[in-house]
Design a protein around this motif. Structure first.
Motif, PDB file in Angstrom:
ATOM      1  N   ILE A  69       0.842  -1.207   0.000  1.00 49.02           N
ATOM      2  CA  ILE A  69       0.000   0.000   0.000  1.00 49.02           C
ATOM      3  C   ILE A  69       0.869   1.244   0.000  1.00 49.02           C
ATOM      4  O   ILE A  69       0.589   2.213  -0.718  1.00 49.02           O
ATOM      5  CB  ILE A  69      -0.948  -0.023   1.212  1.00 49.02           C
ATOM      6  N   GLY A  70       1.949   1.229   0.787  1.00 48.80           N
ATOM      7  CA  GLY A  70       2.822   2.397   0.911  1.00 48.80           C
ATOM      8  C   GLY A  70       3.383   2.918  -0.396  1.00 48.80           C
ATOM      9  O   GLY A  70       3.205   4.102  -0.724  1.00 48.80           O
ATOM     10  N   PRO A  71       4.081   2.086  -1.192  1.00 51.80           N
ATOM     11  CA  PRO A  71       4.657   2.578  -2.451  1.00 51.80           C
ATOM     12  C   PRO A  71       3.609   3.142  -3.411  1.00 51.80           C
ATOM     13  O   PRO A  71       3.844   4.171  -4.055  1.00 51.80           O
ATOM     14  CB  PRO A  71       5.325   1.327  -3.036  1.00 51.80           C
ATOM     15  N   ASN A  72       2.457   2.480  -3.495  1.00 50.16           N
ATOM     16  CA  ASN A  72       1.413   2.982  -4.392  1.00 50.16           C
ATOM     17  C   ASN A  72       0.871   4.324  -3.920  1.00 50.16           C
ATOM     18  O   ASN A  72       0.578   5.209  -4.740  1.00 50.16           O
ATOM     19  CB  ASN A  72       0.276   1.954  -4.484  1.00 50.16           C
ATOM     20  N   TRP A  73       0.722   4.473  -2.608  1.00 53.75           N
ATOM     21  CA  TRP A  73       0.250   5.762  -2.079  1.00 53.75           C
ATOM     22  C   TRP A  73       1.294   6.856  -2.284  1.00 53.75           C
ATOM     23  O   TRP A  73       0.952   7.990  -2.637  1.00 53.75           O
ATOM     24  CB  TRP A  73      -0.071   5.624  -0.589  1.00 53.75           C
ATOM     25  N   LEU A  74       2.568   6.542  -2.093  1.00 56.87           N
ATOM     26  CA  LEU A  74       3.626   7.544  -2.253  1.00 56.87           C
ATOM     27  C   LEU A  74       3.708   8.059  -3.683  1.00 56.87           C
ATOM     28  O   LEU A  74       3.969   9.249  -3.908  1.00 56.87           O
ATOM     29  CB  LEU A  74       4.972   6.942  -1.837  1.00 56.87           C
ATOM     30  N   ILE A  75       3.490   7.185  -4.647  1.00 55.50           N
ATOM     31  CA  ILE A  75       3.522   7.620  -6.053  1.00 55.50           C
ATOM     32  C   ILE A  75       2.439   8.650  -6.322  1.00 55.50           C
ATOM     33  O   ILE A  75       2.682   9.690  -6.946  1.00 55.50           O
ATOM     34  CB  ILE A  75       3.350   6.397  -6.983  1.00 55.50           C
ATOM     35  N   VAL A  76       1.223   8.382  -5.837  1.00 50.14           N
ATOM     36  CA  VAL A  76       0.116   9.315  -6.045  1.00 50.14           C
ATOM     37  C   VAL A  76       0.330  10.592  -5.236  1.00 50.14           C
ATOM     38  O   VAL A  76       0.019  11.695  -5.703  1.00 50.14           O
ATOM     39  CB  VAL A  76      -1.223   8.654  -5.667  1.00 50.14           C
ATOM     40  N   TRP A 104      -8.078   9.198  -6.893  1.00 47.72           N
ATOM     41  CA  TRP A 104      -9.063   8.124  -7.014  1.00 47.72           C
ATOM     42  C   TRP A 104      -8.476   6.891  -7.708  1.00 47.72           C
ATOM     43  O   TRP A 104      -8.989   5.771  -7.538  1.00 47.72           O
ATOM     44  CB  TRP A 104     -10.314   8.600  -7.744  1.00 47.72           C
ATOM     45  N   VAL A 105      -7.381   7.056  -8.472  1.00 47.94           N
ATOM     46  CA  VAL A 105      -6.727   5.909  -9.098  1.00 47.94           C
ATOM     47  C   VAL A 105      -6.145   4.996  -8.018  1.00 47.94           C
ATOM     48  O   VAL A 105      -6.254   3.760  -8.103  1.00 47.94           O
ATOM     49  CB  VAL A 105      -5.619   6.372 -10.064  1.00 47.94           C
ATOM     50  N   PHE A 106      -5.539   5.608  -6.992  1.00 47.13           N
ATOM     51  CA  PHE A 106      -4.999   4.812  -5.886  1.00 47.13           C
ATOM     52  C   PHE A 106      -6.116   4.059  -5.167  1.00 47.13           C
ATOM     53  O   PHE A 106      -5.994   2.860  -4.892  1.00 47.13           O
ATOM     54  CB  PHE A 106      -4.256   5.716  -4.906  1.00 47.13           C
ATOM     55  N   GLU A 148       0.310   2.811 -11.968  1.00 47.81           N
ATOM     56  CA  GLU A 148       0.523   4.114 -11.346  1.00 47.81           C
ATOM     57  C   GLU A 148       1.819   4.764 -11.836  1.00 47.81           C
ATOM     58  O   GLU A 148       1.847   5.973 -12.091  1.00 47.81           O
ATOM     59  CB  GLU A 148       0.549   3.972  -9.824  1.00 47.81           C
ATOM     60  N   LEU A 149       2.883   3.991 -11.972  1.00 43.06           N
ATOM     61  CA  LEU A 149       4.146   4.547 -12.470  1.00 43.06           C
ATOM     62  C   LEU A 149       3.997   5.066 -13.890  1.00 43.06           C
ATOM     63  O   LEU A 149       4.542   6.121 -14.245  1.00 43.06           O
ATOM     64  CB  LEU A 149       5.238   3.470 -12.412  1.00 43.06           C
ATOM     65  N   ASN A 150       3.244   4.342 -14.708  1.00 38.10           N
ATOM     66  CA  ASN A 150       3.016   4.788 -16.082  1.00 38.10           C
ATOM     67  C   ASN A 150       2.254   6.107 -16.111  1.00 38.10           C
ATOM     68  O   ASN A 150       2.586   7.018 -16.879  1.00 38.10           O
ATOM     69  CB  ASN A 150       2.249   3.715 -16.852  1.00 38.10           C
ATOM     70  N   LEU A 151       1.221   6.216 -15.280  1.00 35.40           N
ATOM     71  CA  LEU A 151       0.425   7.443 -15.254  1.00 35.40           C
ATOM     72  C   LEU A 151       1.237   8.619 -14.719  1.00 35.40           C
ATOM     73  O   LEU A 151       1.109   9.751 -15.204  1.00 35.40           O
ATOM     74  CB  LEU A 151      -0.827   7.232 -14.400  1.00 35.40           C
TER      75      LEU A 151
END
Length: 310
Positions: A69-76, A104-106, A148-151
Motif C-alpha cells: 500500500i505504501g509505495p502505491n500511495w507515495l507515487i500518487v 481516485w486511481v490509488f 501508477e508509475l506509467n500514469l
C-alpha cells in the motif's frame, strides 16, 4: 508435411486451460519458467509453516502497509504535490492540463486489490495458498504499481512528447505486451500438447507486424521527439532533451522487462496452480502428499469425504 499440418490444426483447437493432467505436467519442462517455478514453489513451502500464527498475521499486515500500500500511495502523493502544491517556477517539467494520476486511481487500485483477496478466500485448500499469496504480491500488486508509475511518467513526460507522443509511447508498450502474450501462448500450447508448426498464415502476419512495431516503434517515437524539439525550441535545450530521452528509454525498458517477467515467469507458474485446482487428487498423488498435508485440516473439516482418498 501433411502430418505437420494436421498437427497444427489440432493444436489450434486446443487451449492452454484445457490440458489433461499428464499434459499439464509438461509445464515443468518450460525452459524459461520451469526452474524458476520449482525453486519459487519450494521456497514458499518452507515459509508455509509460519502461516496461521498471530505473529505471522501481524507481520503480514505490517509488510502489506509498508511495501504494498505504501509505495502505491507515495507515487500518487508525489504526483499530487507536483500538480497542486509545488511552485510551477521550481518545476523542470511542464505538466499537462489533465492530471493522469488523481487520488481516485490509488483508491480504485486498492479496492480492486482487496476485492481480489476476498475472492481468493474461496480457494482455501492448503496446496493453493502458496499460489494465492504470490498472486496478490507478485501479480496484482506489480500490475497496480506499474499502472501508477506509467500514469505518473505520463504527467512528467508530457512536456517532452505532448499528447500525441504519449499515445504513441503507450501504444508501443501495449503492442509489445500483446506480442509477448501471443508468443508465450503459442510456446505454452506447443509445450502442453507437444506440437509443432502451430502458426497459421494469419499468425505469421500478426507476428511480423508486431515484431516490426516492437523493433522499430521506439526508434520512430524517438526520432519524432528529437525532430519536434529541435525545430520548436532553441538548441540550448539539447542537453535537457538528451536527459529526458534517456528517462523515456529507461521507462520503456522497465515497462517491457516487468511485463516480460509477468508473462514468461509468473503466468506459467500461476498456470501450474490452476491445474492443481483442476486435478487436485492427481497432483496430490504425484507429489506424494497425504490428504491432510495437501488440503489442510480446516478444509477437511468442511469436506470430510476427501479423507476416503487416503
Amino acid at each position: 508435411m501433411k502430418n505437420q499440418k494436421l498437427d497444427s490444426r489440432k493444436l489450434k483447437k486446443q487451449s492452454i486451460f484445457k490440458a489433461s493432467f499428464e499434459e499439464s505436467l509438461n509445464l515443468l519442462d518450460d525452459g524459461i519458467s520451469g526452474k524458476f517455478a520449482q525453486e519459487n514453489y519450494q521456497d514458499a513451502l518452507k515459509k508455509e509453516k509460519y502461516r496461521g500464527a498471530l505473529k505471522s498475521y501481524v507481520w503480514l499486515v505490517f509488510l502489506t502497509i509498508l511495501f504494498i500500500i505504501g509505495p502505491n500511495w507515495l507515487i500518487v502523493a508525489l504526483n499530487d504535490y507536483l500538480f497542486y502544491h509545488a511552485n510551477p517556477r521550481d518545476l523542470t517539467v511542464r505538466l499537462p492540463e489533465i492530471n493522469f494520476l488523481p487520488y481516485w486511481v490509488f483508491w480504485m487500485g486498492l479496492a480492486i486489490w482487496i476485492l481480489l483477496i476476498i475472492l481468493g478466500k474461496r480457494f482455501n485448500q492448503q496446496f493453493i495458498l502458496i499460489y494465492r499469496g504470490q498472486f496478490h504480491v507478485m501479480v496484482s500488486f506489480i500490475i497496480w504499481l506499474l499502472v501508477e508509475l506509467n500514469l505518473l511518467l505520463l504527467n512528467l513526460l508530457y512536456g517532452l512528447v505532448e499528447y500525441l507522443g504519449l499515445f504513441a509511447m503507450e501504444g508501443l508498450i501495449l503492442f509489445t505486451i500483446i506480442y509477448l502474450i501471443h508468443a508465450k501462448s503459442i510456446s505454452l500450447l506447443k509445450l502442453l500438447y507437444g506440437g509443432t508448426g502451430i502458426e497459421s498464415p494469419t499468425d505469421r502476419v500478426f507476428n511480423s507486424v508486431f515484431r516490426f512495431i516492437v523493433k522499430y516503434g521506439g526508434i520512430v517515437v524517438a526520432l519524432w521527439i528529437i525532430f519536434r524539439r529541435i525545430y520548436s525550441d532553441s538548441i540550448r535545450n539539447a542537453d535537457n532533451l538528451v536527459g529526458r530521452l534517456w528517462i523515456l528509454f529507461l521507462f520503456l525498458i522497465f515497462d517491457i522487462l516487468v511485463s516480460a517477467f509477468e508473462i514468461y515467469f509468473m503466468f506459467p507458474y500461476m498456470l501450474q496452480g490452476y491445474y492443481k485446482l483442476k486435478y487436485p487428487e492427481e497432483y496430490r498423488e504425484w507429489e506424494g502428499k497425504t490428504v491432510e498435508e495437501w488440503y489442510g485440516k480446516k478444509y477437511l473439516k468442511k469436506y470430510k469425504e476427501l479423507l476416503k482418498n487416503e
